[in-house]
Design a protein around this motif. Structure first.
Motif, PDB file in Angstrom:
ATOM      1  N   GLU A 250       0.828  -1.205   0.000  1.00 42.36           N
ATOM      2  CA  GLU A 250       0.000   0.000   0.000  1.00 42.36           C
ATOM      3  C   GLU A 250       0.865   1.258   0.000  1.00 42.36           C
ATOM      4  O   GLU A 250       0.588   2.219  -0.729  1.00 42.36           O
ATOM      5  CB  GLU A 250      -0.946   0.017   1.203  1.00 42.36           C
ATOM      6  CG  GLU A 250      -2.026  -1.044   1.158  1.00 42.36           C
ATOM      7  CD  GLU A 250      -1.514  -2.416   1.597  1.00 42.36           C
ATOM      8  OE1 GLU A 250      -0.508  -2.485   2.348  1.00 42.36           O
ATOM      9  OE2 GLU A 250      -2.105  -3.415   1.157  1.00 42.36           O
ATOM     10  N   GLU A 251       1.922   1.274   0.828  1.00 38.80           N
ATOM     11  CA  GLU A 251       2.836   2.420   0.858  1.00 38.80           C
ATOM     12  C   GLU A 251       3.517   2.584  -0.496  1.00 38.80           C
ATOM     13  O   GLU A 251       3.671   3.702  -0.993  1.00 38.80           O
ATOM     14  CB  GLU A 251       3.906   2.236   1.936  1.00 38.80           C
ATOM     15  CG  GLU A 251       3.391   2.324   3.345  1.00 38.80           C
ATOM     16  CD  GLU A 251       4.467   1.960   4.356  1.00 38.80           C
ATOM     17  OE1 GLU A 251       4.531   2.643   5.397  1.00 38.80           O
ATOM     18  OE2 GLU A 251       5.240   1.006   4.110  1.00 38.80           O
ATOM     19  N   PHE A 252       3.923   1.450  -1.074  1.00 40.46           N
ATOM     20  CA  PHE A 252       4.571   1.477  -2.374  1.00 40.46           C
ATOM     21  C   PHE A 252       3.657   2.091  -3.427  1.00 40.46           C
ATOM     22  O   PHE A 252       4.068   2.976  -4.180  1.00 40.46           O
ATOM     23  CB  PHE A 252       4.979   0.058  -2.797  1.00 40.46           C
ATOM     24  CG  PHE A 252       5.431  -0.034  -4.226  1.00 40.46           C
ATOM     25  CD1 PHE A 252       6.708   0.358  -4.575  1.00 40.46           C
ATOM     26  CD2 PHE A 252       4.573  -0.486  -5.213  1.00 40.46           C
ATOM     27  CE1 PHE A 252       7.132   0.290  -5.895  1.00 40.46           C
ATOM     28  CE2 PHE A 252       4.982  -0.557  -6.530  1.00 40.46           C
ATOM     29  CZ  PHE A 252       6.270  -0.170  -6.875  1.00 40.46           C
ATOM     30  N   GLU A 253       2.413   1.615  -3.489  1.00 43.00           N
ATOM     31  CA  GLU A 253       1.479   2.110  -4.499  1.00 43.00           C
ATOM     32  C   GLU A 253       1.209   3.600  -4.331  1.00 43.00           C
ATOM     33  O   GLU A 253       1.144   4.340  -5.323  1.00 43.00           O
ATOM     34  CB  GLU A 253       0.177   1.319  -4.447  1.00 43.00           C
ATOM     35  CG  GLU A 253       0.331  -0.093  -4.973  1.00 43.00           C
ATOM     36  CD  GLU A 253      -0.941  -0.910  -4.859  1.00 43.00           C
ATOM     37  OE1 GLU A 253      -1.999  -0.351  -4.503  1.00 43.00           O
ATOM     38  OE2 GLU A 253      -0.875  -2.107  -5.133  1.00 43.00           O
ATOM     39  N   ALA A 254       1.070   4.071  -3.090  1.00 41.41           N
ATOM     40  CA  ALA A 254       0.802   5.494  -2.853  1.00 41.41           C
ATOM     41  C   ALA A 254       1.989   6.352  -3.296  1.00 41.41           C
ATOM     42  O   ALA A 254       1.812   7.362  -3.995  1.00 41.41           O
ATOM     43  CB  ALA A 254       0.494   5.730  -1.381  1.00 41.41           C
ATOM     44  N   ARG A 255       3.184   5.942  -2.903  1.00 38.17           N
ATOM     45  CA  ARG A 255       4.374   6.723  -3.259  1.00 38.17           C
ATOM     46  C   ARG A 255       4.680   6.627  -4.752  1.00 38.17           C
ATOM     47  O   ARG A 255       5.100   7.601  -5.371  1.00 38.17           O
ATOM     48  CB  ARG A 255       5.555   6.274  -2.414  1.00 38.17           C
ATOM     49  CG  ARG A 255       5.363   6.694  -0.945  1.00 38.17           C
ATOM     50  CD  ARG A 255       6.344   6.101  -0.001  1.00 38.17           C
ATOM     51  NE  ARG A 255       7.715   6.496  -0.269  1.00 38.17           N
ATOM     52  CZ  ARG A 255       8.760   5.951   0.342  1.00 38.17           C
ATOM     53  NH1 ARG A 255       8.584   5.019   1.264  1.00 38.17           N
ATOM     54  NH2 ARG A 255       9.975   6.350   0.048  1.00 38.17           N
ATOM     55  N   GLU A 256       4.450   5.454  -5.339  1.00 40.92           N
ATOM     56  CA  GLU A 256       4.681   5.289  -6.772  1.00 40.92           C
ATOM     57  C   GLU A 256       3.727   6.176  -7.565  1.00 40.92           C
ATOM     58  O   GLU A 256       4.137   6.840  -8.526  1.00 40.92           O
ATOM     59  CB  GLU A 256       4.494   3.826  -7.184  1.00 40.92           C
ATOM     60  CG  GLU A 256       4.717   3.611  -8.677  1.00 40.92           C
ATOM     61  CD  GLU A 256       4.274   2.253  -9.146  1.00 40.92           C
ATOM     62  OE1 GLU A 256       4.971   1.698 -10.010  1.00 40.92           O
ATOM     63  OE2 GLU A 256       3.240   1.746  -8.670  1.00 40.92           O
TER      64      GLU A 256
END
Length: 104
Positions: A56-62
């Motif tokens: 989830e953190e990855f998708e938001a930052r990406e």
């Protein structure tokens, strides 16, 4: 007369050189921003693979980084370019993959 022309034109030439330098520096800054975003994306993928961040953190930052990259790309498009060739990021849901335009 030639010397007089050079004397009268020199302030304009100097101002033109100053504007050219400002333009070149701005272009370098923009290109550097794209490289920084690309490096941040690479680091983000590494953090995901290492398990340092959640999906989830990855998708938001990406998403944030890709949006910044798209905005930067859109700002630097040639205004003389064909509108049909420019990708505006709004894909029609009914388009096939071949008709969707350039990939991100």
């Amino acid at each position: 007369m030639l010397i007089l022309d050079d004397i009268l034109a020199s302030p304009g030439k100097g101002l033109f050189a100053l504007f050219r330098e400002i333009h070149d520096r701005a272009r370098e800054e923009i290109e550097g921003e794209g490289e920084r975003i690309t490096q941040a994306l690479t680091a983000l993928y590494g953090q995901l693979e290492a398990g340092e961040i959640t999906e989830e953190e990855f998708e938001a930052r990406e998403t944030e980084l890709l949006d910044r990259l798209d905005a930067l790309w859109a700002e630097n498009q040639d205004p003389e370019a064909d509108d049909e060739d420019a990708w505006d990021g709004n894909e029609d849901e009914n388009e096939t993959e071949a008709d969707a335009g350039p990939e991100r």
